[in-house]
Design a protein around this motif. Structure first.
Motif, PDB file in Angstrom:
ATOM      1  N   THR A 196      21.506  36.537  31.749  1.00  0.00           N
ATOM      2  CA  THR A 196      22.720  35.741  31.918  1.00  0.00           C
ATOM      3  C   THR A 196      23.955  36.598  32.149  1.00  0.00           C
ATOM      4  O   THR A 196      25.017  36.075  32.469  1.00  0.00           O
ATOM      5  N   TRP A 197      23.815  37.916  32.035  1.00  0.00           N
ATOM      6  CA  TRP A 197      24.943  38.832  32.250  1.00  0.00           C
ATOM      7  C   TRP A 197      25.043  39.298  33.698  1.00  0.00           C
ATOM      8  O   TRP A 197      25.880  40.143  34.026  1.00  0.00           O
ATOM      9  N   ASP A 198      24.202  38.769  34.587  1.00  0.00           N
ATOM     10  CA  ASP A 198      24.183  39.266  35.958  1.00  0.00           C
ATOM     11  C   ASP A 198      25.528  39.111  36.655  1.00  0.00           C
ATOM     12  O   ASP A 198      25.981  40.015  37.355  1.00  0.00           O
ATOM     13  N   ARG A 199      26.212  38.014  36.466  1.00  0.00           N
ATOM     14  CA  ARG A 199      27.519  37.813  37.105  1.00  0.00           C
ATOM     15  C   ARG A 199      28.552  38.789  36.533  1.00  0.00           C
ATOM     16  O   ARG A 199      29.350  39.363  37.266  1.00  0.00           O
ATOM     17  N   THR A 200      28.523  38.996  35.232  1.00  0.00           N
ATOM     18  CA  THR A 200      29.455  39.921  34.594  1.00  0.00           C
ATOM     19  C   THR A 200      29.247  41.341  35.119  1.00  0.00           C
ATOM     20  O   THR A 200      30.206  42.050  35.424  1.00  0.00           O
ATOM     21  N   VAL A 201      27.993  41.740  35.235  1.00  0.00           N
ATOM     22  CA  VAL A 201      27.680  43.077  35.747  1.00  0.00           C
ATOM     23  C   VAL A 201      28.142  43.200  37.195  1.00  0.00           C
ATOM     24  O   VAL A 201      28.712  44.231  37.587  1.00  0.00           O
ATOM     25  N   LEU A 202      27.933  42.153  37.979  1.00  0.00           N
ATOM     26  CA  LEU A 202      28.380  42.177  39.373  1.00  0.00           C
ATOM     27  C   LEU A 202      29.888  42.339  39.453  1.00  0.00           C
ATOM     28  O   LEU A 202      30.399  43.187  40.177  1.00  0.00           O
ATOM     29  N   LEU A 203      30.619  41.546  38.683  1.00  0.00           N
ATOM     30  CA  LEU A 203      32.085  41.602  38.728  1.00  0.00           C
ATOM     31  C   LEU A 203      32.611  42.933  38.211  1.00  0.00           C
ATOM     32  O   LEU A 203      33.627  43.434  38.676  1.00  0.00           O
ATOM     33  N   ALA A 204      31.920  43.538  37.254  1.00  0.00           N
ATOM     34  CA  ALA A 204      32.328  44.850  36.754  1.00  0.00           C
ATOM     35  C   ALA A 204      31.976  45.950  37.749  1.00  0.00           C
ATOM     36  O   ALA A 204      32.692  46.957  37.857  1.00  0.00           O
ATOM     37  N   GLY A 205      30.899  45.770  38.480  1.00  0.00           N
ATOM     38  CA  GLY A 205      30.449  46.788  39.414  1.00  0.00           C
ATOM     39  C   GLY A 205      31.267  46.865  40.693  1.00  0.00           C
ATOM     40  O   GLY A 205      31.338  47.926  41.312  1.00  0.00           O
ATOM     41  N   ILE A 206      31.864  45.774  41.103  1.00  0.00           N
ATOM     42  CA  ILE A 206      32.639  45.777  42.355  1.00  0.00           C
ATOM     43  C   ILE A 206      33.805  46.770  42.289  1.00  0.00           C
ATOM     44  O   ILE A 206      33.910  47.635  43.163  1.00  0.00           O
ATOM     45  N   PRO A 207      34.685  46.712  41.292  1.00  0.00           N
ATOM     46  CA  PRO A 207      35.770  47.698  41.275  1.00  0.00           C
ATOM     47  C   PRO A 207      35.259  49.127  41.028  1.00  0.00           C
ATOM     48  O   PRO A 207      35.889  50.090  41.464  1.00  0.00           O
ATOM     49  N   THR A 208      34.122  49.253  40.369  1.00  0.00           N
ATOM     50  CA  THR A 208      33.556  50.577  40.138  1.00  0.00           C
ATOM     51  C   THR A 208      33.175  51.225  41.467  1.00  0.00           C
ATOM     52  O   THR A 208      33.391  52.428  41.658  1.00  0.00           O
ATOM     53  N   THR A 209      32.642  50.440  42.394  1.00  0.00           N
ATOM     54  CA  THR A 209      32.281  50.998  43.694  1.00  0.00           C
ATOM     55  C   THR A 209      33.505  51.280  44.541  1.00  0.00           C
ATOM     56  O   THR A 209      33.439  52.094  45.459  1.00  0.00           O
ATOM     57  N   TRP A 210      34.603  50.621  44.282  1.00  0.00           N
ATOM     58  CA  TRP A 210      35.854  50.871  45.014  1.00  0.00           C
ATOM     59  C   TRP A 210      36.488  52.191  44.609  1.00  0.00           C
ATOM     60  O   TRP A 210      37.222  52.784  45.380  1.00  0.00           O
ATOM     61  N   ALA A 211      36.248  52.607  43.366  1.00  0.00           N
ATOM     62  CA  ALA A 211      36.915  53.804  42.836  1.00  0.00           C
ATOM     63  C   ALA A 211      36.406  55.075  43.451  1.00  0.00           C
ATOM     64  O   ALA A 211      35.404  55.206  44.001  1.00  0.00           O
TER      65      ALA A 211
END
Length: 53
Positions: free
Chosen positions: A38-53
Motif C-alpha cells: 500500500t506504500w507504492d504511491r508514497t514511494v513513487l511520489l518520494a522517488g520523483i524529486p529524488t530523480t530530479w536531484a
C-alpha cells in the motif's frame, strides 16, 4: 470563472505521478505493488524529486 482563477493547482510531483505510472511497463508496476504494497504511491511520489536531484 472566478473559481478557475483561485483554484489551487496540483504540485508538479502529483501531476507527474500518474503519467509515470501510465508509461511504466506492466511488470514494473506489478513489482512495485508487490514490493511496497500500500506504500507504492508514497514511494513513487518520494522517488520523483529524488530523480530530479
Amino acid at each position: 470563472m472566478t473559481a478557475a482563477s483561485v483554484r489551487p493547482q496540483p504540485a508538479p510531483v502529483v501531476a507527474i505521478g500518474p503519467a509515470a505510472v501510465d508509461l511504466a511497463p506492466t511488470a514494473v508496476k506489478e513489482r512495485a505493488v508487490r514490493s511496497f504494497g500500500t506504500w507504492d504511491r508514497t514511494v513513487l511520489l518520494a522517488g520523483i524529486p529524488t530523480t530530479w536531484a
